[in-house]
Design a protein around this motif. Structure first.
Motif, mmCIF file in Angstrom:
data_model
loop_
_atom_site.group_PDB
_atom_site.id
_atom_site.type_symbol
_atom_site.label_atom_id
_atom_site.label_comp_id
_atom_site.label_asym_id
_atom_site.label_seq_id
_atom_site.Cartn_x
_atom_site.Cartn_y
_atom_site.Cartn_z
ATOM 1 N N ARG A 27 0.834 -1.203 0.000
ATOM 2 C CA ARG A 27 0.000 0.000 0.000
ATOM 3 C C ARG A 27 0.872 1.258 0.000
ATOM 4 N N ALA A 28 1.982 1.214 0.707
ATOM 5 C CA ALA A 28 2.881 2.374 0.764
ATOM 6 C C ALA A 28 3.395 2.730 -0.620
ATOM 7 N N ASP A 29 3.789 1.735 -1.388
ATOM 8 C CA ASP A 29 4.293 1.993 -2.738
ATOM 9 C C ASP A 29 3.203 2.593 -3.625
ATOM 10 N N LYS A 30 1.996 2.060 -3.519
ATOM 11 C CA LYS A 30 0.888 2.580 -4.323
ATOM 12 C C LYS A 30 0.549 4.014 -3.912
ATOM 13 N N GLN A 31 0.553 4.264 -2.618
ATOM 14 C CA GLN A 31 0.228 5.594 -2.105
ATOM 15 C C GLN A 31 1.274 6.617 -2.546
ATOM 16 N N ARG A 32 2.528 6.236 -2.462
ATOM 17 C CA ARG A 32 3.612 7.139 -2.862
ATOM 18 C C ARG A 32 3.491 7.495 -4.336
ATOM 19 N N ALA A 33 3.181 6.495 -5.160
ATOM 20 C CA ALA A 33 3.034 6.749 -6.598
ATOM 21 C C ALA A 33 1.818 7.618 -6.877
ATOM 22 N N HIS A 36 2.495 11.148 -5.910
ATOM 23 C CA HIS A 36 3.759 11.676 -6.452
ATOM 24 C C HIS A 36 4.619 12.199 -5.295
ATOM 25 N N SER A 37 4.711 11.400 -4.258
ATOM 26 C CA SER A 37 5.320 11.821 -3.004
ATOM 27 C C SER A 37 6.805 11.481 -2.950
ATOM 28 N N GLU A 38 7.558 12.368 -2.322
ATOM 29 C CA GLU A 38 8.969 12.117 -2.075
ATOM 30 C C GLU A 38 9.217 11.766 -0.603
ATOM 31 N N LEU A 39 8.149 11.613 0.169
ATOM 32 C CA LEU A 39 8.276 11.246 1.573
ATOM 33 C C LEU A 39 8.363 9.734 1.722
ATOM 34 N N ASN A 40 8.782 9.299 2.905
ATOM 35 C CA ASN A 40 8.650 7.890 3.247
ATOM 36 C C ASN A 40 7.187 7.609 3.565
ATOM 37 N N HIS A 41 6.706 6.452 3.167
ATOM 38 C CA HIS A 41 5.323 6.053 3.432
ATOM 39 C C HIS A 41 5.296 4.702 4.129
ATOM 40 N N LEU A 42 4.461 4.606 5.162
ATOM 41 C CA LEU A 42 4.248 3.324 5.826
ATOM 42 C C LEU A 42 3.100 2.553 5.188
ATOM 43 N N GLY A 43 2.157 3.268 4.576
ATOM 44 C CA GLY A 43 1.019 2.604 3.951
ATOM 45 C C GLY A 43 -0.115 2.302 4.914
ATOM 46 N N VAL A 44 -0.234 3.067 5.996
ATOM 47 C CA VAL A 44 -1.331 2.865 6.958
ATOM 48 C C VAL A 44 -2.638 3.353 6.349
ATOM 49 N N ARG A 45 -3.693 2.562 6.461
ATOM 50 C CA ARG A 45 -5.006 2.965 5.976
ATOM 51 C C ARG A 45 -5.518 4.128 6.821
ATOM 52 N N ILE A 46 -6.177 5.098 6.169
ATOM 53 C CA ILE A 46 -6.653 6.292 6.875
ATOM 54 C C ILE A 46 -7.621 5.938 8.015
ATOM 55 N N PRO A 47 -8.584 5.021 7.823
ATOM 56 C CA PRO A 47 -9.453 4.696 8.970
ATOM 57 C C PRO A 47 -8.667 4.159 10.164
ATOM 58 N N ASP A 48 -7.641 3.346 9.898
ATOM 59 C CA ASP A 48 -6.814 2.829 10.991
ATOM 60 C C ASP A 48 -6.015 3.940 11.644
ATOM 61 N N LEU A 49 -5.491 4.849 10.838
ATOM 62 C CA LEU A 49 -4.732 5.977 11.375
ATOM 63 C C LEU A 49 -5.612 6.837 12.269
ATOM 64 N N ARG A 50 -6.832 7.099 11.814
ATOM 65 C CA ARG A 50 -7.744 7.918 12.627
ATOM 66 C C ARG A 50 -8.038 7.237 13.958
ATOM 67 N N ARG A 51 -8.237 5.923 13.924
ATOM 68 C CA ARG A 51 -8.529 5.204 15.167
ATOM 69 C C ARG A 51 -7.361 5.305 16.141
#
Length: 245
Positions: A27-33, A36-51
């Motif tokens: 998910r992190a790779d898909k999210q970064r693409a 168009h991000s130059e940050l590091n991505h963990l790929g956490v789903r937004i609902p999980d992050l909010r929780r």
């Protein structure tokens, strides 16, 4: 140690650990693409992050604005690799500011502005502008002067933020129509995609409260209105009784 902190670690440290445990490299790779991000991505789903942020907020309890801003800045600046910030930590910092927006006031927007200037993506700018800045603007009239400054800022993300911050009041049925029209007038000639889209989005929301206001504005500027803006603004005005722009 603040009330609500525990010996297991600071709230920010524990939240970072919880987010790392939810990392999804695919998910992190898909999210970064996608972003168009130059940050590091963990790929956490937004609902999980909010929780996880909600759990942290409940653990911390009530906090004053300066404390919330300091915690958000700590989370925002946290890095796994010293050369690259972590997108998910920054998104969690945004969510923390959203969940504590009620304790912030116009004076706190100076710190929020600093974060907005570092976002460089709608995925961070939009929730911060709408659900944090917009909430502050609803309960502190002094925020209007801040937004008036942002709408002419050279950074188009600040201009987008000023516009999107009007959405909570519009959705609550208490828009500042004069402010909206001033901002629409200021942005009508914009060439930046993210501003043309945002202007259409805000006008579309306004069209559900005052369709004639939107139609009249579109008619006044005619061909100067970008096709994207016009299309978005008219998206909900497809019924037979509305005047045409």
């Amino acid at each position: 140690m603040k009330e609500g902190d525990t010996a297991s670690g600071s709230p920010v440290d524990d939240l970072r650990a919880a987010l790392r445990a939810l990392a999804d490299p695919v998910r992190a790779d898909k999210q970064r693409a996608y972003l168009h991000s130059e940050l590091n991505h963990l790929g956490v789903r937004i609902p999980d992050l909010r929780r996880r942020v909600t759990e942290t907020r409940r653990r911390m309890g009530a906090r004053a604005g300066p404390d919330v801003l300091a915690l958000a800045q700590d989370l925002w600046s946290a890095e796994e690799d010293p050369t690259k910030p972590v997108y998910d930590y920054r998104r969690a910092a945004v969510e923390m500011l959203v969940q504590y927006a009620g304790v912030l006031d116009a004076a706190d927007l100076k710190d929020v502005e600093s974060l907005l200037r570092q976002c460089h993506t709608w995925a961070l700018v939009d929730p911060l502008a709408v659900h944090c800045v917009g909430i502050v603007a609803r309960h502190d009239p002094a925020a209007g002067a801040v937004l008036d400054r942002w709408i002419t800022d050279p950074d188009f993300w600040l201009r987008r933020s000023a516009l999107l911050a009007l959405l909570p009041a519009i959705r609550a049925g208490r828009p500042d129509t004069a402010q909206l029209m001033r901002y629409a007038d200021a942005l009508v000639g914009e060439r930046e995609f993210f501003l043309r889209k945002a202007l259409g989005w805000v006008l579309r929301e306004m069209s559900t409260r005052d369709p004639q206001l939107v139609v009249d504005w579109l008619g006044r500027y005619g061909s100067r209105v970008a096709p994207l803006t016009r299309k978005e603004a008219l998206r909900r005005l497809t019924g037979g009784g509305t005047a045409r722009a």
